[in-house]
Motif scaffolding. Structure first.
Motif, PDB file in Angstrom:
ATOM      1  N   LEU B  59      38.316  -3.550  33.472  1.00 60.57           N
ATOM      2  CA  LEU B  59      38.352  -2.657  34.630  1.00 60.57           C
ATOM      3  C   LEU B  59      37.348  -1.527  34.440  1.00 60.57           C
ATOM      4  CD1 LEU B  59      39.584  -1.742  37.308  1.00 60.57           C
ATOM      5  CD2 LEU B  59      41.412  -0.622  36.005  1.00 60.57           C
ATOM      6  N   LEU B 124      46.060  -2.218  34.733  1.00 59.74           N
ATOM      7  CA  LEU B 124      46.227  -1.274  35.831  1.00 59.74           C
ATOM      8  C   LEU B 124      47.692  -0.893  35.948  1.00 59.74           C
ATOM      9  CD1 LEU B 124      44.191  -0.194  37.966  1.00 59.74           C
ATOM     10  CD2 LEU B 124      44.901  -2.082  39.437  1.00 59.74           C
ATOM     11  N   ALA B 160      33.041   9.636  35.397  1.00 60.52           N
ATOM     12  CA  ALA B 160      33.883   9.554  36.599  1.00 60.52           C
ATOM     13  C   ALA B 160      34.948   8.472  36.421  1.00 60.52           C
ATOM     14  CB  ALA B 160      33.014   9.279  37.832  1.00 60.52           C
ATOM     15  N   THR B 163      37.613   9.398  33.920  1.00 60.42           N
ATOM     16  CA  THR B 163      38.559  10.380  34.468  1.00 60.42           C
ATOM     17  C   THR B 163      39.645   9.703  35.295  1.00 60.42           C
ATOM     18  OG1 THR B 163      36.864  12.098  34.480  1.00 60.42           O
ATOM     19  CG2 THR B 163      38.767  12.446  35.908  1.00 60.42           C
ATOM     20  N   VAL B 164      39.274   8.800  36.191  1.00 64.11           N
ATOM     21  CA  VAL B 164      40.324   8.172  37.024  1.00 64.11           C
ATOM     22  C   VAL B 164      41.156   7.165  36.232  1.00 64.11           C
ATOM     23  CG1 VAL B 164      39.046   8.538  39.178  1.00 64.11           C
ATOM     24  CG2 VAL B 164      38.887   6.324  38.025  1.00 64.11           C
ATOM     25  N   LEU B 165      40.584   6.613  35.148  1.00 69.77           N
ATOM     26  CA  LEU B 165      41.383   5.666  34.352  1.00 69.77           C
ATOM     27  C   LEU B 165      42.320   6.376  33.383  1.00 69.77           C
ATOM     28  CD1 LEU B 165      38.960   2.755  33.407  1.00 69.77           C
ATOM     29  CD2 LEU B 165      40.728   2.819  35.175  1.00 69.77           C
ATOM     30  N   HIS B 166      41.836   7.459  32.761  1.00 70.82           N
ATOM     31  CA  HIS B 166      42.612   8.073  31.680  1.00 70.82           C
ATOM     32  C   HIS B 166      43.050   9.500  31.958  1.00 70.82           C
ATOM     33  CE1 HIS B 166      41.509   4.480  29.610  1.00 70.82           C
ATOM     34  NE2 HIS B 166      40.215   4.756  29.737  1.00 70.82           N
ATOM     35  N   GLY B 167      42.478  10.140  32.983  1.00 67.97           N
ATOM     36  CA  GLY B 167      42.878  11.508  33.316  1.00 67.97           C
ATOM     37  C   GLY B 167      42.261  12.530  32.392  1.00 67.97           C
TER      38      GLY B 167
END
Lengths: 172, 172
Positions: B59, B124, B160, B163-167
Motif C-alpha cells: 500500500l 489497511l 504525505a 502521514t496518512v498511513l502512520h499518523g
C-alpha cells in the motif's frame, strides 16, 4: 469581496470596487497597483476569510476545529463564494496566484501556535511538518467540497484529523 | 486540451476546437451540448490526464506512486497547464464543475483496486475510507503546488503517504 462573489474574478474591476466603495479609482491605485494586488490584500486582511487559531487543549481538538472552520469557509456563503472564486481564479492566473500565496503564508503563520502547543504537550512526533499537515487537511476539504462537489458530512473533520494523527495502516 | 492550455477556459470555444480538429462545429455539438461537456469528456478520456493505478505489492508503494503521478500531473506541462486551468475554472463554474465531477469519480474508480489489494493483504485498517485518503493526498498536492505555489520536494510523496498511513501523533 462582495463584487468578486457576485461576478467572479474575470468581471471584477478596480473601477467597480471604487464605485461600490464610493471613492475615486485613483485612491485605490495609490495603494494597490492592480486588481490582483487589491484582492490579495482583501483576502488576507478582510473579515470574511478571517481565521482565529483554536486552543481547545489538545491537538486533536484544535485540528478538528481548524478543519471545521475550513469546511464553513468553503461551503457557507458568502465566504465560500469569495474563497472559491478567488482560489479558483488564482489557479489560472500567475499574477493573482502571487498575491494569494501571501494569504496562505499568513494563515499558516496563524496556525503554527496550534503545533507549537502540541509539541510542548508532547503530542506531536518530532518530525511532524505543520505545513504538510495543513496541506493534507485543507486540501482534503477543497477536494471533497469543490472538486468532487460532495456535501461534507458532519464527521468529516474528525475522520480527516484522526487519519493524519493516527494513520490508517492496520496495527500489527 | 491544447486550446485550454494555451488560452484558458474563458477563451476556449467549441468553434476553436472544431477549427483545430478540422471538423464542422455541428459535428461536435452532435455529441457534446456545450464546451463544459466537451471538456469534461476530454479530461476523463484523454491521454494527458490518464491514470494507471500502480501495483507495487505494498500500500505504501502504491500510494507513493499515485502521489508521484499527481505531482507530475499538477507540475509538468502540458498536463499541468490543462489540469490547473480546467480545475481552477471548475471552481467558479457550476456547469463545468458538474462535468469535472465525472472525471474525479472515474479516477477514484480506477484507484480503488489499490485499496482492495491492500485490504486483502491486511495492510489497511477496516474503517479506512479510500475517498478520504485520496482527498487528503491529492488535496495536499494541489494545496502545495497550486495554492502555495511552492516546489514539490522529492520526498513530499513519501512524507504525505507516511502521514496518512502512520499518523504524526507521538506514540505513547
Amino acid at each position: 469581496m462582495e463584487l468578486l462573489a457576485e461576478h467572479g474574478y474575470e468581471r471584477l474591476t478596480v473601477e467597480g470596487v471604487a464605485e461600490r466603495a464610493g471613492v475615486n479609482k485613483t485612491t485605490i491605485y495609490r495603494w494597490w497597483p492592480s486588481k490582483a494586488a487589491l484582492l490579495g490584500a482583501a483576502l488576507t486582511c478582510g473579515a470574511p476569510l478571517d481565521l482565529t487559531a483554536p486552543d481547545t487543549g489538545t491537538l486533536q481538538g484544535d485540528l478538528t476545529e481548524l478543519v471545521r472552520s475550513l469546511v464553513r469557509l468553503l461551503t457557507l456563503p458568502p465566504a465560500s463564494d469569495i474563497a472559491v472564486a478567488a482560489l479558483g481564479a488564482a489557479a489560472g492566473n500567475p499574477e493573482l496566484a502571487g498575491h494569494t500565496r501571501g494569504f496562505f503564508a499568513d494563515r499558516l503563520a496563524r496556525e503554527l501556535p496550534v503545533f507549537e502547543r502540541a509539541a510542548a504537550r508532547g503530542e506531536l512526533s518530532p518530525d511532524a511538518d505543520p505545513m504538510l499537515l495543513m496541506d493534507l487537511l485543507a486540501g482534503a476539504v477543497w477536494a471533497r467540497a469543490v472538486f468532487r462537489g460532495l456535501p461534507i458530512e458532519d464527521d468529516f473533520p474528525e475522520h480527516a484529523v484522526s487519519t493524519v494523527l493516527h494513520g490508517i495502516a492496520r496495527r500489527r
